[in-house]
Design a protein around this motif. Structure first.
Motif, PDB file in Angstrom:
ATOM      1  N   PHE A  65      35.637  29.950  40.084  1.00 17.68           N
ATOM      2  CA  PHE A  65      35.102  31.581  39.881  1.00 17.68           C
ATOM      3  C   PHE A  65      35.984  32.230  40.671  1.00 17.68           C
ATOM      4  CE2 PHE A  65      32.255  34.809  41.412  1.00 17.68           C
ATOM      5  CZ  PHE A  65      31.851  35.295  40.194  1.00 17.68           C
ATOM      6  N   THR A  75      32.403  25.026  40.704  1.00 19.74           N
ATOM      7  CA  THR A  75      31.966  26.201  40.092  1.00 19.74           C
ATOM      8  C   THR A  75      32.819  27.313  40.875  1.00 19.74           C
ATOM      9  OG1 THR A  75      29.777  26.486  40.956  1.00 19.74           O
ATOM     10  CG2 THR A  75      30.161  25.568  38.962  1.00 19.74           C
ATOM     11  N   SER A  76      32.754  27.263  42.247  1.00 19.74           N
ATOM     12  CA  SER A  76      33.262  27.988  43.245  1.00 19.74           C
ATOM     13  C   SER A  76      34.824  28.122  43.057  1.00 19.74           C
ATOM     14  CB  SER A  76      32.923  27.685  44.563  1.00 19.74           C
ATOM     15  OG  SER A  76      33.595  28.506  45.648  1.00 19.74           O
ATOM     16  N   SER A 132      29.034  29.977  41.033  1.00 18.79           N
ATOM     17  CA  SER A 132      28.474  30.728  40.123  1.00 18.79           C
ATOM     18  C   SER A 132      27.045  30.352  39.641  1.00 18.79           C
ATOM     19  CB  SER A 132      29.420  31.160  39.189  1.00 18.79           C
ATOM     20  OG  SER A 132      29.750  30.133  38.481  1.00 18.79           O
ATOM     21  N   SER A 133      26.461  29.299  39.998  1.00 24.50           N
ATOM     22  CA  SER A 133      25.204  28.812  39.443  1.00 24.50           C
ATOM     23  C   SER A 133      24.569  28.082  40.632  1.00 24.50           C
ATOM     24  CB  SER A 133      25.563  27.859  38.440  1.00 24.50           C
ATOM     25  OG  SER A 133      24.337  27.105  37.840  1.00 24.50           O
ATOM     26  N   THR A 162      26.853  27.797  46.502  1.00 24.99           N
ATOM     27  CA  THR A 162      26.168  29.040  46.275  1.00 24.99           C
ATOM     28  C   THR A 162      26.444  30.081  47.408  1.00 24.99           C
ATOM     29  OG1 THR A 162      24.447  28.087  45.078  1.00 24.99           O
ATOM     30  CG2 THR A 162      24.090  30.422  45.863  1.00 24.99           C
ATOM     31  N   ILE A 189      25.368  36.290  44.619  1.00 27.98           N
ATOM     32  CA  ILE A 189      26.136  35.130  43.753  1.00 27.98           C
ATOM     33  C   ILE A 189      26.587  36.011  42.461  1.00 27.98           C
ATOM     34  CG2 ILE A 189      23.900  34.748  42.064  1.00 27.98           C
ATOM     35  CD1 ILE A 189      25.119  31.771  42.112  1.00 27.98           C
ATOM     36  N   ALA A 190      27.668  35.651  41.866  1.00 26.76           N
ATOM     37  CA  ALA A 190      28.407  36.177  40.767  1.00 26.76           C
ATOM     38  C   ALA A 190      28.659  37.435  40.901  1.00 26.76           C
ATOM     39  CB  ALA A 190      27.146  35.991  39.367  1.00 26.76           C
ATOM     40  N   SER A 191      29.470  37.845  42.003  1.00 30.14           N
ATOM     41  CA  SER A 191      30.024  39.065  42.566  1.00 30.14           C
ATOM     42  C   SER A 191      31.526  38.957  41.855  1.00 30.14           C
ATOM     43  CB  SER A 191      30.022  39.386  43.883  1.00 30.14           C
ATOM     44  OG  SER A 191      28.644  39.319  44.180  1.00 30.14           O
ATOM     45  N   TRP A 192      31.863  40.128  41.235  1.00 28.66           N
ATOM     46  CA  TRP A 192      33.006  40.164  40.301  1.00 28.66           C
ATOM     47  C   TRP A 192      34.321  40.495  41.150  1.00 28.66           C
ATOM     48  CZ3 TRP A 192      36.801  44.193  39.695  1.00 28.66           C
ATOM     49  CH2 TRP A 192      37.384  44.290  38.806  1.00 28.66           C
TER      50      TRP A 192
END
Length: 429
Positions: free
Chosen positions: A295, A291-292, A324-325, A320, A82-85
């Motif tokens: 993101f 959020t996806s 991002s959460s 997920t 999760i939260a890969s840039w």
């Protein structure tokens, strides 16, 4: 044993996306009675105290008692990434997702990530999740075993891909059918578990595999089917090149028997009018993953254009780890922000319905979970509406429950989750 939970309560008698805030039932001095894993009564606290004098009382004061959150579209195998840039959908899959999912060839790794996922989800008040697994059958076993150990209602299925994926993440049309059928036979309907047929999306399945999944769904019409639909514009162009005879993206699924009332179509951002009409006509569900969508730069879901469509079910999800959460509170905040960008201010009652009853309705489980009502399974979350100094100072100015709740929806996280009850059992927090 009888438990009586006291506090402010929030339930629903109708769909607030259609009926407005009056569809909600709020009691600022209410209660919920739980026996045998089910809700047996709701109402004013004083009445319930008198009716159930032997009950064990859990007095939550001014905390808010509601149904537990229902996350209608998750990829539990993406928990660790999760939260890969810095990528959009196709590059993101190739750079982050597929390498991580390859690690699920190891059953021990699958089990460890499933355990981690459920611990994180429960910490944020999520009591039901519908997840994609990987192509590995034991990834389904791991998810269901961990859910079963916690008494959760949970849904998943083996992700099917036989092209446009790396070595080690491809099956075949036949093995996808055989593995899915075997897993379905093993898990579907056991305890609180449901199997979901899971072709990842059209670009990673050949026509033969899509046809095989459609055949299996026709053989087991009580199962849900989940996939992705119209998430990003380059994806839609790719799909058009792979299936040049299709009228649009949804037409591909329909051609292979993968469109129906028990279908879950994740994202559904860039729909054509024909696709919207057809989804509504069959009573399918679209799942909003806000959020996806922000993101990885997918686009803005058209809640205003979809929420009044008769027959169309709308769920809400973290997605997920493209999302991002793990928090459905953060997901509600993102849904509000995206709707604002499209000129719609979603009311707190609508946001909360999407995260509970709306997602349960998308999963065809709204008669079991997602609401506080007699006969429902006792999955409950208790929220502290003043969980941080920033939220507390705004909460102190509130004139009604909606003003008190909204700051938590916008700024809340796992600190707001005071207690979680699963199937009538209070989990340690």
């Amino acid at each position: 044993m009888t438990d009586l939970l006291l506090g402010q309560t929030l339930a629903y008698r109708q769909n607030p996306l259609i009926e407005g805030a009056n569809a909600a039932v709020v009691d600022t001095a209410g209660g919920v009675v739980i026996e045998g894993g089910r809700i047996v009564a709701t109402g004013p606290a004083a009445d319930l105290r008198a009716a159930y004098p032997q009950a064990t009382v859990h007095d939550y004061g001014q905390h808010l008692i509601t149904a537990g959150f229902v996350d209608a579209h998750v990829h539990y195998p993406q928990t660790a990434m999760i939260a890969s840039w810095g990528k959009q959908l196709i590059d993101w899959l190739n750079t982050y997702t597929f390498p991580e999912e390859t690690r699920f060839a190891d059953p021990a790794y699958a089990d460890s990530i499933a355990a981690r996922y459920f611990d994180l989800a429960l910490a944020h008040g999520t009591t039901t999740a519908c997840s994609f697994a990987t192509i590995h059958p034991h990834s389904v076993d791991a998810f269901f075993r961990q859910a079963q150990a916690r008494g959760l209602r949970a849904l998943t299925g083996k992700t099917c891909m036989d092209r446009n994926a790396p070595d080690g993440l491809r099956d075949t049309a036949q093995s996808a059918y055989d593995d899915s059928k075997a897993l379905l036979s093993r898990w579907h309907g056991v305890d609180r578990l449901e199997y979901v047929l899971t072709p990842r999306f059209a670009p990673t399945s050949t026509p033969d595999q899509l046809r095989a999944m459609g055949t299996l769904w026709a053989e087991h019409p009580d199962c849900l089917m989940q996939t992705h639909l119209s998430e990003q514009l380059p994806e839609i162009d790719w799909v058009a090149a792979l299936f040049p005879d299709a009228r649009d993206y949804l037409d591909i699924y329909e051609a292979y028997g993968l469109l129906g009332a028990r279908g879950l179509y994740g994202h559904a951002i860039h729909l054509t009018p024909r696709e919207i009409d057809r989804l509504a006509e069959v009573g399918a569900a679209v799942v909003h993953c806000p959020t996806s969508n922000t993101f990885i730069g997918s686009g803005l879901f058209d809640m205003g254009g979809l929420m009044g469509r008769a027959g169309l079910r709308i769920g809400l999800a973290t997605d997920t780890g493209g999302g991002s959460s793990f928090s459905m509170l953060r997901t509600m905040a993102a849904a509000y922000e995206i709707a604002q960008l499209r000129g719609l201010a979603l009311h707190p009652s609508q946001l909360y319905w999407l995260a509970t009853q709306g997602s349960a309705r998308a999963l065809h489980l709204d008669h079991k979970i997602g609401n506080l009502a007699p006969g429902m399974e006792a999955d409950v979350v208790v929220l502290d509406l003043a969980s941080t100094p920033a939220i507390a100072q705004r909460h102190a100015q509130a004139s009604d429950l909606w003003e008190a709740l909204f700051p938590t929806l916008m700024m809340g996280d796992d600190r707001a989750v005071h207690a979680v009850w699963v199937n009538g059992n209070r989990l340690t927090r």
